[in-house]
Write a protein that holds these residues in place. Structure first.
Motif, PDB file in Angstrom:
ATOM      1  N   GLN A 219     -40.323  93.040  -9.754  1.00  0.00           N
ATOM      2  CA  GLN A 219     -41.172  94.158 -10.174  1.00  0.00           C
ATOM      3  C   GLN A 219     -41.140  95.263  -9.123  1.00  0.00           C
ATOM      4  O   GLN A 219     -41.105  94.992  -7.932  1.00  0.00           O
ATOM      5  CB  GLN A 219     -42.614  93.673 -10.373  1.00  0.00           C
ATOM      6  N   LYS A 220     -41.182  96.467  -9.598  1.00  0.00           N
ATOM      7  CA  LYS A 220     -41.207  97.569  -8.651  1.00  0.00           C
ATOM      8  C   LYS A 220     -42.620  97.723  -8.145  1.00  0.00           C
ATOM      9  O   LYS A 220     -43.579  97.523  -8.858  1.00  0.00           O
ATOM     10  CB  LYS A 220     -40.807  98.920  -9.218  1.00  0.00           C
ATOM     11  N   ARG A 221     -42.675  98.069  -6.897  1.00  0.00           N
ATOM     12  CA  ARG A 221     -43.968  98.286  -6.283  1.00  0.00           C
ATOM     13  C   ARG A 221     -44.359  99.745  -6.463  1.00  0.00           C
ATOM     14  O   ARG A 221     -43.538 100.596  -6.784  1.00  0.00           O
ATOM     15  CB  ARG A 221     -43.924  97.898  -4.813  1.00  0.00           C
ATOM     16  N   GLU A 222     -45.615 100.014  -6.172  1.00  0.00           N
ATOM     17  CA  GLU A 222     -46.121 101.367  -6.316  1.00  0.00           C
ATOM     18  C   GLU A 222     -45.369 102.322  -5.392  1.00  0.00           C
ATOM     19  O   GLU A 222     -45.184 102.029  -4.213  1.00  0.00           O
ATOM     20  CB  GLU A 222     -47.604 101.374  -5.924  1.00  0.00           C
TER      21      GLU A 222
ATOM     22  N   ARG B 297     -34.716  96.308  -1.928  1.00  0.00           N
ATOM     23  CA  ARG B 297     -35.680  95.367  -1.332  1.00  0.00           C
ATOM     24  C   ARG B 297     -35.395  93.948  -1.816  1.00  0.00           C
ATOM     25  O   ARG B 297     -35.410  92.994  -1.053  1.00  0.00           O
ATOM     26  CB  ARG B 297     -37.098  95.800  -1.721  1.00  0.00           C
ATOM     27  N   LEU B 298     -35.123  93.772  -3.070  1.00  0.00           N
ATOM     28  CA  LEU B 298     -34.832  92.449  -3.640  1.00  0.00           C
ATOM     29  C   LEU B 298     -33.593  91.864  -2.993  1.00  0.00           C
ATOM     30  O   LEU B 298     -33.555  90.672  -2.639  1.00  0.00           O
ATOM     31  CB  LEU B 298     -34.657  92.585  -5.149  1.00  0.00           C
ATOM     32  N   ILE B 299     -32.562  92.673  -2.773  1.00  0.00           N
ATOM     33  CA  ILE B 299     -31.345  92.195  -2.133  1.00  0.00           C
ATOM     34  C   ILE B 299     -31.641  91.773  -0.698  1.00  0.00           C
ATOM     35  O   ILE B 299     -31.209  90.713  -0.252  1.00  0.00           O
ATOM     36  CB  ILE B 299     -30.235  93.275  -2.180  1.00  0.00           C
ATOM     37  N   MET B 300     -32.412  92.581   0.000  1.00  0.00           N
ATOM     38  CA  MET B 300     -32.740  92.252   1.390  1.00  0.00           C
ATOM     39  C   MET B 300     -33.573  90.976   1.489  1.00  0.00           C
ATOM     40  O   MET B 300     -33.370  90.154   2.381  1.00  0.00           O
ATOM     41  CB  MET B 300     -33.481  93.441   2.038  1.00  0.00           C
ATOM     42  N   GLU B 301     -34.498  90.801   0.599  1.00  0.00           N
ATOM     43  CA  GLU B 301     -35.336  89.576   0.622  1.00  0.00           C
ATOM     44  C   GLU B 301     -34.508  88.350   0.279  1.00  0.00           C
ATOM     45  O   GLU B 301     -34.714  87.258   0.821  1.00  0.00           O
ATOM     46  CB  GLU B 301     -36.519  89.736  -0.348  1.00  0.00           C
TER      47      GLU B 301
ATOM     48  N   HIS C 181     -42.153  84.131  -6.774  1.00  0.00           N
ATOM     49  CA  HIS C 181     -41.565  85.081  -5.833  1.00  0.00           C
ATOM     50  C   HIS C 181     -40.476  85.927  -6.511  1.00  0.00           C
ATOM     51  O   HIS C 181     -40.372  87.142  -6.275  1.00  0.00           O
ATOM     52  CB  HIS C 181     -40.992  84.370  -4.598  1.00  0.00           C
ATOM     53  N   ARG C 182     -39.692  85.272  -7.356  1.00  0.00           N
ATOM     54  CA  ARG C 182     -38.629  86.003  -8.063  1.00  0.00           C
ATOM     55  C   ARG C 182     -39.237  87.047  -8.986  1.00  0.00           C
ATOM     56  O   ARG C 182     -38.812  88.209  -9.002  1.00  0.00           O
ATOM     57  CB  ARG C 182     -37.760  85.033  -8.871  1.00  0.00           C
ATOM     58  N   ILE C 183     -40.261  86.653  -9.722  1.00  0.00           N
ATOM     59  CA  ILE C 183     -40.885  87.592 -10.661  1.00  0.00           C
ATOM     60  C   ILE C 183     -41.539  88.747  -9.899  1.00  0.00           C
ATOM     61  O   ILE C 183     -41.396  89.915 -10.264  1.00  0.00           O
ATOM     62  CB  ILE C 183     -41.907  86.863 -11.542  1.00  0.00           C
TER      63      ILE C 183
END
Length: 134
Positions: free
Chosen positions: A114-117, A127-131, A108-110
């Motif tokens: 990664q940036k999404r399309e 997004r990473l901070i929110m998740e 999940h971390r990896i």
């Protein structure tokens, strides 16, 4: 010849009467003793046979008790080995679950890093901070 010579004397008559009583009495007594002795011999033989069977039964019982004790000891040893194996299996399952959770978090971390399309680096970081907060 005198009449007394024709008839037996008193002693002869007494001896004859005694023989007539004693001989059948002796025969019947011997027959009775023979019957009782035969019964005694038969019962004695049965008693010896019963004692032999009893001894064999006691020996069989001793063998059965020994076998039962051995079997019980083996069952206890198997139960103890089973408990040890169960404890080891439970420890391995817990260890595997812990590693699986760690690997899932790593995945999940990896994936989250990664940036999404169509996402910019800032959007990916947000997004990473929110998740992570959730």
């Amino acid at each position: 010849m005198n009449i007394g010579s024709i008839f037996p004397s008193r002693l002869t008559i007494i001896a004859t009467v005694i023989c007539l009583v004693a001989v059948p009495l002796a025969v019947f007594s011997s027959y009775g003793w023979g019957l009782s002795h035969r019964d005694f011999v038969r019962v004695d033989g049965e008693l010896k046979e019963e004692r032999a069977q009893h001894a064999a039964c006691q020996l069989d019982r001793a063998h059965a008790q020994t076998a039962l004790r051995n079997q019980s000891a083996q069952i206890e040893a198997l139960a103890a080995a089973g408990e040890v194996a169960k404890a080891e299996a439970e420890a391995r399952v817990k260890e595997a679950q812990t590693r699986a959770r760690a690997a899932e978090r790593e995945v999940h971390r990896i994936l989250a890093e990664q940036k999404r399309e169509g996402e910019t680096a800032c959007d990916a970081a947000f997004r990473l901070i929110m998740e992570t907060v959730q």
